[in-house]
Design a protein around this motif. Structure first.
Motif, PDB file in Angstrom:
ATOM      1  N   ALA A 166       1.033  -1.316   0.072  1.00 53.75           N
ATOM      2  CA  ALA A 166      -0.121  -0.038   0.019  1.00 53.75           C
ATOM      3  C   ALA A 166       1.018   1.387   0.071  1.00 53.75           C
ATOM      4  CB  ALA A 166      -0.816  -0.157   1.292  1.00 53.75           C
ATOM      5  N   GLY A 167       2.085   1.269   0.450  1.00 55.57           N
ATOM      6  CA  GLY A 167       3.106   2.383   0.602  1.00 55.57           C
ATOM      7  C   GLY A 167       3.884   2.439  -0.409  1.00 55.57           C
ATOM      8  N   GLY A 168       3.559   1.586  -1.408  1.00 51.80           N
ATOM      9  CA  GLY A 168       4.611   1.732  -2.638  1.00 51.80           C
ATOM     10  C   GLY A 168       5.925   1.156  -2.493  1.00 51.80           C
ATOM     11  N   GLU A 169       6.526   0.509  -1.336  1.00 56.96           N
ATOM     12  CA  GLU A 169       7.807   0.153  -1.309  1.00 56.96           C
ATOM     13  C   GLU A 169       7.958  -1.061  -1.781  1.00 56.96           C
ATOM     14  OE1 GLU A 169       8.512   0.262   3.033  1.00 56.96           O
ATOM     15  OE2 GLU A 169       6.506   1.543   2.971  1.00 56.96           O
ATOM     16  N   LEU A 170       7.059  -1.917  -1.995  1.00 54.46           N
ATOM     17  CA  LEU A 170       6.725  -3.145  -2.621  1.00 54.46           C
ATOM     18  C   LEU A 170       5.918  -3.321  -3.890  1.00 54.46           C
ATOM     19  CD1 LEU A 170       7.999  -5.989  -1.876  1.00 54.46           C
ATOM     20  CD2 LEU A 170       5.913  -6.504  -0.915  1.00 54.46           C
ATOM     21  N   ARG A 171       6.279  -3.781  -5.023  1.00 48.63           N
ATOM     22  CA  ARG A 171       5.596  -3.771  -6.116  1.00 48.63           C
ATOM     23  C   ARG A 171       4.842  -5.042  -5.982  1.00 48.63           C
ATOM     24  NH1 ARG A 171       8.051   0.169  -9.706  1.00 48.63           N
ATOM     25  NH2 ARG A 171       6.289  -0.151 -11.045  1.00 48.63           N
TER      26      ARG A 171
END
Lengths: 156, 597
Positions: free
Chosen positions: B303-308
């Motif tokens: 959700a935070g965009g750190e993991l795709r």
């Protein structure tokens, strides 16, 4: 231009004359994912597309708000679906995208009903949309008619 | 024709009074509608007979030219009068009234549903919920209904003026009709409020009558009053138009709470069942509860965009774990976007990426809308509370009588209410003073609102309180009434048994007996609010305030409250407190019987 607050449990709609706000709302509207959920991050106000639609429904020239709409996302002339289906896809694209990806849900069921998918084909309908999710939603900026066209093609 | 209508005394019939919103006023009648455009006769607001004569003339006399054809505006009056006057039934597809006919075809009202968007913990403005009335067409999907709504319109931006004007009826209220899915987005989404839907036992014919009446009311205003002639009250007129035997608008209490209109409609046996539509925030909480610790961390990163989404395979979660993490992440992204924590471009990119990853995993996962249905809000305890108390303090027995018109305290039985929220308005308590043989005001709570919203893996909402009123307390020179105003803010956590919280507080006191008449200070409070089994609740709390301006001193308290729910109308409470105010210590134990209605 109208802004809306909720107080005391009931709805209050602020109707303020402000063409600049109106302009911003229109600029931010656009089509595609997110455009009908919450448009107006830019001016930081509580004004939103939904609310704009709400008030248009009442005072605008639409017939008592029976269809909402987003400026710039009106239905094109030639499209193989009826007005209701088009409006539904345009106004609920986010929920629809999620349900298609997940393979079930109320948005998907509503779409199937609007497209008159027979009861015994609904499972196959959901499966084929899920399998082709990446072909239906490519950029997330596609307007409703493109999404609807792809859905109709995929669902056969 | 006019003569015939008068001879038949149609103006004295119930349905005429319903359609015109007439209410008995002294010897005569007065319409609740304030817009002169609603009446055809100049004195129509106060004269049902003249209005009838003018209506019959306008609808069945020479057609008028220009403006809006009254035949196409006053469609409910028209349908009813034709029936009463023995005229052939009016067919609504003759092309005479294109706008109306198109609207009727589009909405195609078959059945109706009362809709109640509940309150949202952290939004004081949506404290009491709202009510809508849905017109369901011939579709299975509830989303394709149209929602009738009554709301006030204003250009006021000054909050204070706005509150005053709202209370005194200075704003016009209008009815509107919109696609229900827009309302779902608005309440479930933007405002994060759970929605309850109550299908009504109305026939298609009754539903249609209601729609005709709504059409007459479009662009017609009535003065809007927050407390009584509000959103909920005005929807009752529509139900009376559907079934005139219903007497819903006559017994109007001093205030109309949206949930009480649900109860009123239920008492008239119109409600068969209730269905629940959780908000995006509720869904996220429910979905997150199904994740283990590792899946939660991964969902947070997604959700935070750190993991795709496409990198998920390497995490070794297994298909079911991936599905859970992705679906939670999708809901979390929706919520972030709704809260404006995410730009449109970021939202699109992340949402689409997560959904694409999810779409490759096939069926599986839990239905987002499955899960336990909470107790219906109309099945919670009543909005008003009377309390009788007996207790012991400072070596003497005390008796207390309390009344709280609105609506719920932290210790009250929680069924049907939002956990961790308290809204008390206008509550007061009287105590009998044995020594002086007189009744004294113990406290008057103008407002006392607490909102405890627990932090979770994706969101850290602020919990807060605000209160103001009068209370009798120990001051440096004896016990006196003090005006107080307090605010607080902090965080709450969901524990195993209930909610724990920590709030920083400020408080101001005003009383003649204080140095320079006042004391202002700050401090903190912490507490734990637990549900013990089905019927017991407990609230333990400590609080300390240090007054730094005016009278310099401090006060503190340790309190424990226990509540036993007996049924929907009754509960028992035991409340024990030890407190210090301006160097004077006191212990108090009270036992209360509470009656709700």
């Amino acid at each position: 231009m109208k802004i809306k607050l909720v107080i005391g449990g009931c709805l209050i709609v602020l109707a303020a004359a402000g063409s600049s706000l109106a302009g911003q709302a229109q600029n931010n509207c656009g089509c595609g994912l997110g455009s009908m959920l919450w448009a107006n991050k830019a001016d930081g106000s509580i004004l939103s597309q939904t609310m704009q639609v709400t008030t248009n429904g009442l005072f605008g020239n639409q017939t008592f708000g029976i269809t909402s709409g987003t400026l710039g996302c009106e239905q094109p002339e030639s499209i193989g679906a009826d007005d209701r289906t088009f409006a539904y896809v345009r106004d609920n694209m986010d929920g629809l995208a999620r349900d298609i990806a997940v393979g079930r849900g109320e948005y998907l069921e509503t779409l199937a009903e609007l497209l008159a998918v027979p009861e015994d084909s609904k499972g196959a309908f959901a499966d084929s949309l899920q399998d082709n999710f990446s072909q239906i939603f490519v950029t997330g900026e596609e307007p409703a008619e493109v999404i609807l066209e792809r859905i109709v093609i995929v669902a056969g | 024709m006019q003569q015939r209508a008068v001879q038949l005394k149609l103006h004295e019939q119930r349905y005429w009074r319903v359609l015109l919103h007439y209410r008995k006023q002294g010897d005569g009648w007065e319409s609740q509608i304030d817009d002169p455009d609603f009446f055809i006769a100049l004195n129509g607001k106060t004269n049902p007979r003249d209005e009838l004569i003018a209506t019959v003339a306008a609808l069945f006399g020479e057609p008028t030219v220009g403006a809006e054809n009254p035949r196409c505006r006053y469609v409910a009056r028209r349908a009813w009068l034709r029936e009463q006057l023995g005229l052939p039934e009016w067919t609504t597809d003759a092309g005479e009234c294109p706008d109306f006919e198109q609207a009727l075809r589009w909405v195609d009202p078959q059945t109706a549903t009362l809709v109640f968007p509940g309150s949202y913990a952290n939004s004081p403005a949506s404290m009491f919920g709202h009510t809508l009335l849905n017109f369901n067409g011939p579709y299975q999907s509830k989303q394709l209904a149209h929602a009738a709504n009554y709301s006030a319109f204003t250009d006021e931006t000054n909050g204070f003026a706005y509150a005053i004007k709202g209370i005194t009826g200075s704003y016009p209220g209008y009815y509107s009709l919109l696609p229900y899915y827009d309302k779902i987005k608005e309440y479930n989404g933007l405002e994060r409020r759970d929605i309850w839907e109550y299908p009504l036992r109305l026939t298609p014919e009754e539903t249609r009558k209601m729609f005709l009446h709504l059409w007459e009311l479009r662009n017609i205003y009535s003065d809007y009053y927050f407390f009584d002639e509000n959103c909920s009250y005005n929807l009752l007129f529509l139900l009376e138009a559907a079934r005139p035997d219903l007497r819903l608008t006559e017994q109007r209490p001093l205030w109309v709470m949206p949930v009480d209109t649900v109860r009123l409609v239920d008492r008239h046996d119109l409600i068969a069942e209730a269905s629940y539509r959780p908000s995006v925030a509720t869904l996220l909480n429910r979905q997150t509860a199904g994740l283990d610790a590792r899946e939660t961390v991964i969902a947070q990163k997604l959700a935070g965009g750190e993991l795709r989404g496409r990198d998920l395979d390497a995490m070794g979660l297994g298909a079911e774990g991936e599905i859970r993490a992705l679906e939670v992440a999708a809901t979390a992204i929706e919520l972030k976007f709704i809260k404006k924590d995410l730009s449109l471009a970021d939202y699109r990119r992340r949402y689409l990426e997560i959904l694409k990853a999810r779409s490759t995993l096939g069926a599986g996962g839990a239905d987002r809308h499955s899960g336990q249905k909470p107790i219906r809000p109309d099945h919670g305890h009543g909005s008003s509370r009377l309390g009788l108390g007996l207790g012991y303090t400072e070596s003497r027995w005390v008796q207390e009588l309390s009344f709280r018109p609105v609506n719920h305290g932290l210790l009250d039985p929680e069924d049907g209410y939002l956990p961790g929220s308290q809204i008390e308005l206008g509550a007061f308590a009287l105590r009998f003073n044995e020594e002086k043989r007189q009744i004294q005001l113990k406290r008057f709570q103008l407002v006392d609102i607490v909102s405890l919203a627990p932090v979770n893996a994706f969101d850290a909402p602020v919990s807060w309180l605000v209160r103001a009123g009068l209370r009798r307390q120990t001051l440096p020179e004896g016990r006196h009434l003090v005006s107080y105003l307090g605010t607080g803010g902090g965080y709450a956590w969901q524990g195993r048994w209930g909610l724990g919280y920590l709030l920083l507080e400020t408080e101001g006191l005003y009383a003649r007996y204080l140095k320079n008449d006042f004391a202002i200070g700050g401090g903190a409070s912490a507490g734990y609010l637990a549900r013990l089994g089905a019927n017991w609740r407990m609230h333990a709390k400590v609080r300390q305030i240090r007054y730094l301006l005016g009278e310099r001193d401090w006060s503190g308290s340790v309190e424990l409250g226990l509540n036993l729910r007996i049924d929907r109308r009754n509960s028992l409470s035991a409340e024990v407190a030890r407190r210090v105010d301006f160097d004077s210590w006191a212990t108090e134990g009270m036992l209360f019987w509470y009656r709700y209605w």
